[in-house]
Design a protein around this motif. Structure first.
Motif, mmCIF file in Angstrom:
data_model
loop_
_atom_site.group_PDB
_atom_site.id
_atom_site.type_symbol
_atom_site.label_atom_id
_atom_site.label_comp_id
_atom_site.label_asym_id
_atom_site.label_seq_id
_atom_site.Cartn_x
_atom_site.Cartn_y
_atom_site.Cartn_z
ATOM 1 N N GLY A 263 -25.438 -16.632 55.705
ATOM 2 C CA GLY A 263 -24.702 -15.712 56.564
ATOM 3 C C GLY A 263 -23.277 -16.121 56.831
ATOM 4 O O GLY A 263 -22.567 -15.441 57.576
ATOM 5 N N ALA A 264 -22.836 -17.235 56.240
ATOM 6 C CA ALA A 264 -21.465 -17.706 56.464
ATOM 7 C C ALA A 264 -20.644 -17.573 55.189
ATOM 8 O O ALA A 264 -21.140 -17.773 54.083
ATOM 9 C CB ALA A 264 -21.472 -19.162 56.916
ATOM 10 N N SER A 265 -19.371 -17.238 55.366
ATOM 11 C CA SER A 265 -18.414 -17.213 54.268
ATOM 12 C C SER A 265 -17.317 -18.222 54.560
ATOM 13 O O SER A 265 -17.085 -18.589 55.722
ATOM 14 C CB SER A 265 -17.792 -15.819 54.111
ATOM 15 N N ALA A 266 -16.642 -18.658 53.509
ATOM 16 C CA ALA A 266 -15.566 -19.639 53.688
ATOM 17 C C ALA A 266 -14.531 -19.489 52.585
ATOM 18 O O ALA A 266 -14.823 -19.000 51.490
ATOM 19 C CB ALA A 266 -16.134 -21.057 53.692
ATOM 20 N N VAL A 267 -13.334 -19.917 52.897
ATOM 21 C CA VAL A 267 -12.245 -19.988 51.929
ATOM 22 C C VAL A 267 -11.527 -21.305 52.176
ATOM 23 O O VAL A 267 -11.395 -21.738 53.326
ATOM 24 C CB VAL A 267 -11.287 -18.780 52.081
ATOM 25 N N ALA A 268 -11.103 -21.989 51.121
ATOM 26 C CA ALA A 268 -10.521 -23.324 51.292
ATOM 27 C C ALA A 268 -9.529 -23.619 50.180
ATOM 28 O O ALA A 268 -9.614 -23.065 49.079
ATOM 29 C CB ALA A 268 -11.617 -24.388 51.301
ATOM 30 N N ALA A 269 -8.602 -24.520 50.482
ATOM 31 C CA ALA A 269 -7.594 -24.933 49.499
ATOM 32 C C ALA A 269 -7.283 -26.405 49.687
ATOM 33 O O ALA A 269 -7.431 -26.959 50.790
ATOM 34 C CB ALA A 269 -6.323 -24.102 49.641
ATOM 35 N N SER A 270 -6.834 -27.033 48.620
ATOM 36 C CA SER A 270 -6.503 -28.458 48.643
ATOM 37 C C SER A 270 -5.176 -28.693 49.352
ATOM 38 O O SER A 270 -4.240 -27.899 49.248
ATOM 39 C CB SER A 270 -6.430 -28.985 47.206
ATOM 40 N N ILE A 271 -5.099 -29.813 50.078
ATOM 41 C CA ILE A 271 -3.865 -30.238 50.752
ATOM 42 C C ILE A 271 -3.232 -31.331 49.896
ATOM 43 O O ILE A 271 -3.894 -32.315 49.560
ATOM 44 C CB ILE A 271 -4.165 -30.794 52.152
ATOM 45 N N ARG A 272 -1.968 -31.183 49.573
ATOM 46 C CA ARG A 272 -1.297 -32.163 48.714
ATOM 47 C C ARG A 272 -0.065 -32.733 49.394
ATOM 48 O O ARG A 272 0.587 -32.054 50.199
ATOM 49 C CB ARG A 272 -0.907 -31.527 47.374
ATOM 50 N N ASP A 273 0.243 -34.003 49.045
ATOM 51 C CA ASP A 273 1.448 -34.615 49.583
ATOM 52 C C ASP A 273 2.640 -34.293 48.682
ATOM 53 O O ASP A 273 2.523 -33.500 47.729
ATOM 54 C CB ASP A 273 1.265 -36.126 49.769
ATOM 55 N N GLU A 274 3.788 -34.891 48.974
ATOM 56 C CA GLU A 274 5.002 -34.562 48.240
ATOM 57 C C GLU A 274 4.927 -34.953 46.759
ATOM 58 O O GLU A 274 5.643 -34.401 45.933
ATOM 59 C CB GLU A 274 6.205 -35.235 48.901
ATOM 60 N N ARG A 290 -18.194 -9.881 58.851
ATOM 61 C CA ARG A 290 -16.881 -9.358 59.224
ATOM 62 C C ARG A 290 -15.783 -9.794 58.241
ATOM 63 O O ARG A 290 -14.591 -9.643 58.539
ATOM 64 C CB ARG A 290 -16.523 -9.750 60.653
ATOM 65 N N ASN A 291 -16.195 -10.347 57.110
ATOM 66 C CA ASN A 291 -15.206 -10.814 56.141
ATOM 67 C C ASN A 291 -15.606 -10.429 54.724
ATOM 68 O O ASN A 291 -16.186 -11.233 53.981
ATOM 69 C CB ASN A 291 -15.041 -12.331 56.259
ATOM 70 N N PRO A 292 -15.328 -9.198 54.315
ATOM 71 C CA PRO A 292 -15.632 -8.766 52.950
ATOM 72 C C PRO A 292 -14.788 -9.539 51.941
ATOM 73 O O PRO A 292 -13.819 -10.216 52.316
ATOM 74 C CB PRO A 292 -15.263 -7.278 52.962
ATOM 75 N N PRO A 293 -15.125 -9.462 50.658
ATOM 76 C CA PRO A 293 -14.413 -10.234 49.632
ATOM 77 C C PRO A 293 -12.909 -10.048 49.634
ATOM 78 O O PRO A 293 -12.167 -11.013 49.406
ATOM 79 C CB PRO A 293 -15.041 -9.724 48.329
ATOM 80 N N ASP A 294 -12.434 -8.813 49.901
ATOM 81 C CA ASP A 294 -10.985 -8.609 49.869
ATOM 82 C C ASP A 294 -10.279 -9.371 50.983
ATOM 83 O O ASP A 294 -9.166 -9.876 50.801
ATOM 84 C CB ASP A 294 -10.642 -7.120 49.939
ATOM 85 N N ARG A 295 -10.941 -9.533 52.139
ATOM 86 C CA ARG A 295 -10.326 -10.309 53.216
ATOM 87 C C ARG A 295 -10.342 -11.798 52.874
ATOM 88 O O ARG A 295 -9.392 -12.514 53.196
ATOM 89 C CB ARG A 295 -11.050 -10.076 54.539
ATOM 90 N N LEU A 296 -11.412 -12.264 52.239
ATOM 91 C CA LEU A 296 -11.443 -13.659 51.811
ATOM 92 C C LEU A 296 -10.295 -13.960 50.859
ATOM 93 O O LEU A 296 -9.653 -15.008 50.949
ATOM 94 C CB LEU A 296 -12.779 -13.978 51.136
#
Length: 326
Positions: A263-274, A290-296
């Motif tokens: 029942g949970a959705s998530a979106v994530a991205a890597s954090i990079r240094d300089e 409350r978070n369809p694919p287009d909102r993700l």
């Protein structure tokens, strides 16, 4: 009477095998696996498993993080000295970690003592082990070091986490990789009545979830395959994950629905240094309804854009111990 005598004989045989198992472990000089014990006793592995399970439940043997067994208390670490010395060596070893044999040699300690100390550290998440018997500092140390982590990754990205939480209405989470797991190191919880949030210190296997896929996508392919092999995933699942990682590399973010929590959705991205090195992963977690694919997809683009504006120094305090990034 015959049945009673037969049962008594069986019980005595079982006790005898348990005693032989204890004698074998005490004389081995180093912990043994179920397979090694079964071969030495000439017994099937399932039988040995039941014997070891019983001995462990009664406090006679200890199971180490790598699933080998040793007699309980046979080689207890000497107070806090040995575990602390091991932590110092692991910290000095850098991102590649150290094998238990290297630790024993450097500390001039018995292998059994090192095993016992590593067990204590692993149980408290102060050390972690990969499938290749390589040990690294664990992220349980973050809880101890939190007051000292000025200028750390957590401090640097916390304002962005709170801003994304406020703008999206969803929970923002910071992850760092330890071995082949993702560890939650900070959470900015949604203010919505119905929300999803994870506890700081909780860990998950890398192959699943948006944060796990984002972390894998930042690694070299050789390291990814090593992690997937250690997870013993079928070849079809490994191919599917590699395809997903390819998409993550193209878009810069990963998505998931119901992979870790139903029942949970998530979106994530890597954090990079300089320098471009991966330092962690930031994600948003939310109820799927409350978070369809287009909102993700939209939130993924927002996270990538906002993380691209961060300027993290190369000597940032908390980084991924797995080293090589792409």
């Amino acid at each position: 009477m015959a049945n009673a005598a037969s049962q008594t004989s069986y019980q005595l045989q079982t006790v005898s095998r348990a005693l032989e198992t204890m004698r074998l472990l005490e004389g081995a000089g180093s912990p043994l696996s179920q397979t090694e014990i079964a071969a030495a006793l000439g017994e099937p592995v399932p039988v040995v498993f039941r014997i070891l399970h019983t001995l462990e439940n009664h406090g006679f043997v200890s199971r180490l993080p790598d699933k080998r067994y040793s007699p309980k208390g046979a080689a207890e670490p000497d107070g806090m000295g040995l575990p602390l010395d091991i932590l110092k060596l692991l910290a000095a070893a850098g991102p590649h970690g150290a094998r238990r044999s290297q630790l024993a040699s450097r500390l001039d300690a018995e292998p059994g003592q090192v095993d016992a100390a590593l067990t204590v550290l692993a149980e408290r998440k102060l050390a972690s082990v990969s499938g290749q018997d390589v040990w690294s500092p664990g992220f349980g140390l973050l809880e101890l070091a939190r007051p000292l982590l000025r200028g750390s990754l957590r401090t640097a990205v916390r304002p962005l986490m709170e801003r994304l939480r406020d703008e999206s209405g969803e929970t923002a989470t910071l992850f760092v990789t330890s071995g082949r797991q993702q560890v939650v190191v900070d959470v900015a919880a949604s203010r919505e009545p119905l929300r999803y949030e994870l506890e700081i210190g909780r860990s998950f296997d890398l192959p699943t979830g948006a944060a796990g896929k984002a972390a894998l996508a930042a690694m070299a392919d050789a390291r990814i395959r090593e992690i997937l092999n250690e997870a013993a995933l079928p070849a079809t699942d490994q191919r599917r994950i590699m395809v997903e990682i390819g998409r993550v590399r193209e878009t810069g973010f990963a998505t998931s629905t119901g992979e870790r929590i139903e029942g949970a959705s998530a979106v994530a991205a890597s954090i990079r240094d300089e320098s471009g090195r991966a330092r962690g992963v930031m994600g948003l977690m939310m109820p799927a309804f409350r978070n369809p694919p287009d909102r993700l997809q939209h939130l993924g683009k927002v996270i990538v854009s906002q993380l691209g504006k961060l300027r993290l120094p190369e000597d940032m305090g908390v980084s991924e111990p797995d080293g090589e990034s792409i």
